[in-house]
Design a protein around this motif. Sequence first.
Motif, PDB file in Angstrom:
ATOM      1  N   SER A 252       0.928  -1.085   0.389  1.00  0.00           N
ATOM      2  CA  SER A 252       0.053  -0.638  -0.180  1.00  0.00           C
ATOM      3  C   SER A 252       0.902   1.683  -0.131  1.00  0.00           C
ATOM      4  O   SER A 252       2.311   1.508   0.528  1.00  0.00           O
ATOM      5  CB  SER A 252      -0.753  -0.085   1.174  1.00  0.00           C
ATOM      6  OG  SER A 252      -1.869   1.171   0.906  1.00  0.00           O
ATOM      7  N   ASN A 269      -3.417   0.313  -2.990  1.00  0.00           N
ATOM      8  CA  ASN A 269      -4.027  -0.728  -2.033  1.00  0.00           C
ATOM      9  C   ASN A 269      -3.706  -2.013  -3.338  1.00  0.00           C
ATOM     10  O   ASN A 269      -4.413  -1.747  -3.968  1.00  0.00           O
ATOM     11  CB  ASN A 269      -5.224   0.021  -0.831  1.00  0.00           C
ATOM     12  CG  ASN A 269      -4.867  -1.335  -0.042  1.00  0.00           C
ATOM     13  OD1 ASN A 269      -6.091  -2.011  -0.148  1.00  0.00           O
ATOM     14  ND2 ASN A 269      -3.702  -1.866   0.729  1.00  0.00           N
ATOM     15  N   HIS A 308     -13.795   3.735   0.241  1.00  0.00           N
ATOM     16  CA  HIS A 308     -14.225   5.294   0.105  1.00  0.00           C
ATOM     17  C   HIS A 308     -15.360   5.888   0.080  1.00  0.00           C
ATOM     18  O   HIS A 308     -16.197   5.165   0.200  1.00  0.00           O
ATOM     19  CB  HIS A 308     -12.867   5.271  -1.462  1.00  0.00           C
ATOM     20  CG  HIS A 308     -13.969   5.481  -2.575  1.00  0.00           C
ATOM     21  ND1 HIS A 308     -14.283   3.851  -3.053  1.00  0.00           N
ATOM     22  CD2 HIS A 308     -14.447   6.140  -3.200  1.00  0.00           C
ATOM     23  CE1 HIS A 308     -14.117   4.220  -4.100  1.00  0.00           C
ATOM     24  NE2 HIS A 308     -14.781   5.254  -4.532  1.00  0.00           N
ATOM     25  N   TYR A 314      -9.471   4.191   2.219  1.00  0.00           N
ATOM     26  CA  TYR A 314      -8.436   3.189   3.772  1.00  0.00           C
ATOM     27  C   TYR A 314      -7.992   1.492   2.862  1.00  0.00           C
ATOM     28  O   TYR A 314      -9.308   1.728   1.543  1.00  0.00           O
ATOM     29  CB  TYR A 314      -9.442   2.780   4.327  1.00  0.00           C
ATOM     30  CG  TYR A 314     -10.580   2.235   4.507  1.00  0.00           C
ATOM     31  CD1 TYR A 314     -10.373   0.148   4.691  1.00  0.00           C
ATOM     32  CD2 TYR A 314     -11.841   2.740   4.606  1.00  0.00           C
ATOM     33  CE1 TYR A 314     -12.150   0.145   4.981  1.00  0.00           C
ATOM     34  CE2 TYR A 314     -13.289   2.151   4.302  1.00  0.00           C
ATOM     35  CZ  TYR A 314     -12.733   0.815   4.296  1.00  0.00           C
ATOM     36  OH  TYR A 314     -14.338   0.186   4.662  1.00  0.00           O
TER      37      TYR A 314
END
Length: 390
Positions: A252, A269, A308, A314
């Motif tokens: 990531s 990611n 998201h 994230y």
Amino acid sequence: MKLLKRIGWTILVLLVIGALALILCIQGLKPDYEGQVAMPNLDAPVDVYYDQYGVPHIYADTEREAFKALGYVHAQDRLWQMEVLRRVASGGLSEVFGEDLINTDRFFLALDIDEASKRTLAKLDKDDKGIQLCEAYLEGVNQFVEEGPAPVEFYLTGIEKRPFTLTDVYNSLGYMAFSFAMAHKTDPLITNIGDTLGEAYIADLGLYSSGDTEQIHNHFDRPMDSVANGVTAMVHQALEGLSLPLFEGSNSWVIAPSKTKNGQVIFANDPHIGFAQPSVWYEAHVVTPSYEKYGYHLAGIPFPLLGHDRRMAYGMTMFENDDIDFYFEEFHPTDSTKYRDGDSWKSFQNITKTIKVKGAPDVEFTYKKTKHGPVLNGIADQITDERPIS
């Protein structure tokens, strides 16, 4: 000649009937992407729109209603995937696929993921918002289980649909967490390096975060051997038997606005997970006045592991913490029911479990357990060393 014509017509009629039956069967088992579904205990209607990629966009007045709808649409698209995943940790694969999965079931039952899930659930705060949303999701899943058509795999394997519970959610996460752990590969490897080349090589690798951990522990002098290879092979065989993808690693990274051409953050990611059909991830977009998330869910898991909204994103990446250790245990010199615990001796726990096997009698097995976990000897054929390894 007339006989041949009759035979030909008969075959043609049978083919047409078979084709019609197949079409009706397929149409009856397909998910519903249009129309209305009556869901009890909703304060207001929930709207679900599917885009051109089949991704559901769920709009609701409350999070509870949104997650209930999410559970329903997730189940109608991925019920079989959810069924298989929840069976891994609870040792239920042989019941579906037969004797080939007995060793895998034995291994995961010995890990006690299912028992750990139950102990965790006994301590849960049922007023916790996350738990309440999880239960709303399960309500939606179970409504489809009760009312919706069974995927064709249920007919092919001959199993019945049954409701999903919080235990299933925790079991699925437990299995995925185990597949994310790398210590069952790295710990035996490091032990082999130490045995073969000497402890100085391990010191040079800078592996230790503290002075009181090591990769395979023991309380007595041991000769150099290849038992570590057996540990790795055992875990590999248990995981290889699954028709499910495994987490193999991840990465990531983030680029700050000051480093990008348009002045926006770039976030990437990449969980390294094996390819699967259907996809490992289930995409869904959930929107309420107080919550919005476009995310990627695992089968039977209500909250997206990657996601998201309009303000943040994230992801998930593997942190190489030392979460698994293997231990050489020492038998008592005159009593094989005990093992060394520091300067004293402790009794092994003897645990018996049963595996249901499709087309064959149930398999009952007993294994020993120490304070470090299950003893692998007897659970896995690859562990041939006489000393107990937990």
